[in-house]
Design an enzyme around this catalytic site. Structure first.
Site, PDB file in Angstrom:
ATOM      1  CB  SER A   1      -0.919   0.007   1.235  1.00 52.44           C
ATOM      2  OG  SER A   1      -1.578   1.247   1.347  1.00 52.44           O
TER       3      SER A   1
ATOM      4  CB  VAL B   1       1.707   1.040   4.652  1.00 48.99           C
ATOM      5  CG1 VAL B   1       2.577   0.550   5.811  1.00 48.99           C
ATOM      6  CG2 VAL B   1       0.241   0.704   4.912  1.00 48.99           C
TER       7      VAL B   1
ATOM      8  CB  ALA C   1      24.640   0.402   9.338  1.00 49.58           C
TER       9      ALA C   1
ATOM     10  CE  LYS D   1      28.765  -1.318   9.926  1.00 46.36           C
ATOM     11  NZ  LYS D   1      27.501  -1.960  10.363  1.00 46.36           N
TER      12      LYS D   1
ATOM     13  CG  LEU E   1      10.878  -4.980  10.729  1.00 48.65           C
ATOM     14  CD1 LEU E   1      10.345  -3.550  10.752  1.00 48.65           C
ATOM     15  CD2 LEU E   1      11.922  -5.176  11.817  1.00 48.65           C
TER      16      LEU E   1
ATOM     17  CB  THR F   1      21.548  -8.281  12.444  1.00 52.27           C
ATOM     18  OG1 THR F   1      20.606  -7.825  13.438  1.00 52.27           O
ATOM     19  CG2 THR F   1      22.910  -8.456  13.095  1.00 52.27           C
ATOM     20  N   GLY F   2      19.602  -6.160  10.393  1.00 58.72           N
ATOM     21  CA  GLY F   2      18.266  -6.178   9.786  1.00 58.72           C
ATOM     22  C   GLY F   2      18.237  -6.763   8.384  1.00 58.72           C
TER      23      GLY F   2
END
Length: 512
Positions: free
Chosen positions: A43, A46, A54, A82, A339, A350-351
């Site tokens: 959507s 949203v 990072a 990084k 998530l 770590t996402g």
């Protein structure tokens, strides 16, 4: 096509998790010809959190495998490189000097009879240098704000491993464009109902119609639009081990003469820690905190004080964090990724790694439209193992602290009480170096014994070693590393120069 083969996959939710998953599965199943219909429903109402990302270094392999041009990726996402994370203030000051250590992506495997880490301990080099300075090239690059790239480095390669600082919203848009060009069907629609039949998702009802599929992937974030209706009591909280549950994020402008740093910073504050992530267009910052001790207004004020009175804040966003993961990531024909599957606080970036792991495991587990329970059990066991291993690694940063200036930090030292395996390991590591076999059989292969040693020794948790060694042989190791570090600085590019070659239009890179 085989009658039992998967014919269609529907992903609900965009952002990093949705589009990374879509791109990966489309590359897997449709790299030669279109065999599996893959659609993504999101959507436009949203929004993507987009606070800035990072990454760990292994995300390079994902982007490379997807056939993405690295220079284009960097330009489109306002990205910088990084080399690691600089930790500030995680221990009490010593002689009035703030505690500091660096966690890079690289460790030099030098040594003959004794390895470099054991030699560093035996020679008591902690008396005059940090551990990262004694065993890595990246520490020298970080100190001089060089990046791992040489002028002739090939895409996704450098003299040391590296990750990225990315604009999360821009990355989602970039990946969406690449996925749609590759054949993924993009549908902008609002999910209104999830139709469940016999423990499986039959279809999703949207304002643009009803969509059925063999496999559904939930990338809808903390809401868990698809996975939640399938089973109650399917969440395990990590609140006791990792109590930080809120964050305030700020996008700030560069000051005059500031240039992007080639590393992330993580500075401990009164009731949590603050990140700083440099993009080419701005600096992303935020404060991850425990809301039992400070409220939103106090956290925002403390972050502003940390950043400086003269900082120009472009945008502020307050976030709720749900730290933990699903007991079962895969239920029926639905898999939760990103998530919606779980969240480890962002201390070690770590996402995107967890999205990558979740998507890649699907390639070996989605083998039919009729998924066996054994297959689902395998996926759930592996994903739980990954999250549990990462949880312990993050707890390691907190429990080693000797800070006692707030109740948060006093409690942080006891967080290891909820991780019996880590507690036992810490006792063992008082008497021996942390080595590969201590962690063998684990799931989170991104963080190995090398990474544990950077945290352990960066926070002063040195083993007591009593063994014969030859001083001259040990010193030769560090003489060699010093020579290698000098050579690395000679051949590597200043971060500013590398970014200017990628983003010639970005004024902040030249400090203008």
């Amino acid at each position: 096509m085989n009658q039992t083969a998967v014919r269609s996959i529907t992903i609900v939710g965009g952002g990093s998790s949705g589009w990374m998953t879509a791109l990966y599965l489309n590359k897997l199943y449709n790299h030669q010809q279109s065999q599996v219909a893959i659609r993504l429903i999101e959507s436009k109402d949203v929004g993507i959190l987009g606070v800035g990302e990072a990454t760990v270094h292994s995300i390079r392999f994902f982007f490379a495998a997807m056939g993405l041009d690295e220079a284009e990726l960097l330009r489109e996402t306002n990205a910088t490189l990084k080399t690691g994370i600089l930790f500030n203030n995680w221990m009490q000051p010593e002689n009035g000097v703030m505690h500091q250590y660096f966690h890079p992506f690289e460790h030099q495997p030098l040594g003959n009879i004794l390895d470099i880490s054991t030699s560093w301990i035996l020679r008591s080099r902690h008396l005059f240098e940090r551990y990262d300075q004694g065993v890595s090239l990246s520490a020298a690059l970080m100190a001089h704000n060089h990046c791992p790239k040489m002028p002739d480095s090939r895409p996704y390669e450098g003299i040391t491993p590296y990750g990225y600082h990315l604009d999360a919203s821009a990355m989602a848009r970039f990946l969406r464009r690449k996925a749609v060009q590759a054949g993924v069907k993009h549908i902008e629609a609002l999910v209104q109902e999830v139709v469940v039949e016999g423990g499986n998702i039959h279809s999703v009802m949207t304002d643009k119609g009803e969509f059925s599929s063999d496999i559904f992937i939930d990338c809808s974030g903390f809401k868990g639009l698809l996975i939640e209706p399938l089973k109650a009591d399917n969440w395990q909280s990590f609140q006791h081990q990792l109590p930080c549950d809120k964050a305030v994020a700020m996008q700030v402008a560069y000051r005059d003469q500031q240039t992007p740093r080639s590393y992330t910073t993580a500075t401990a504050l009164s009731h949590g820690w603050a990140w700083e992530i440099d993009l080419t267009s701005r600096r992303g910052s935020g404060y991850v905190y425990d809301s039992r001790y400070i409220d939103k207004a106090q956290a925002e004020q403390e972050l502003r004080e940390h950043l400086g009175d003269d900082v120009e804040v472009l945008k502020t966003l307050h976030l709720d964090m749900k730290v933990g993961c699903r007991k079962e990531f895969w239920l029926g024909n639905c898999i939760a990724i990103g998530l919606s599957g779980g969240f480890i606080e962002p201390l070690e970036s770590t996402g995107l790694h967890l999205i990558n792991v979740g998507a890649k495991l699907l390639s070996t587990h989605i083998n039919s439209r009729d998924i066996s329970q054994a297959t689902r059990d395998s996926y759930n066991r592996l994903m739980n193992g990954v999250y549990d291993d990462l949880k312990r690694f993050i707890v390691l940063h907190y429990c080693l602290s000797d800070r006692d200036d707030s109740q948060f930090w006093r409690n942080a030292q006891r967080s290891v009480d909820y991780c019996p395996q880590l507690s036992q390991q810490l006792q063992t590591w008082q008497h021996k170096t942390c080595e590969f076999m201590d962690l063998a059989g684990g799931y989170a292969t991104t963080f190995t014994d090398e990474n544990y040693r950077f945290i352990l020794y960066g926070m002063g948790h040195y083993p007591s070693l009593h063994m014969p060694f030859d001083q001259a042989s040990c010193d030769q190791i560090f003489d060699r590393l010093q020579s290698m570090s000098q050579r690395a600085l000679q051949v590597s590019m200043p971060h500013e120069r590398f970014l200017a070659s990628i983003h010639p239009e970005k004024q902040c890179i030249t400090g203008a």
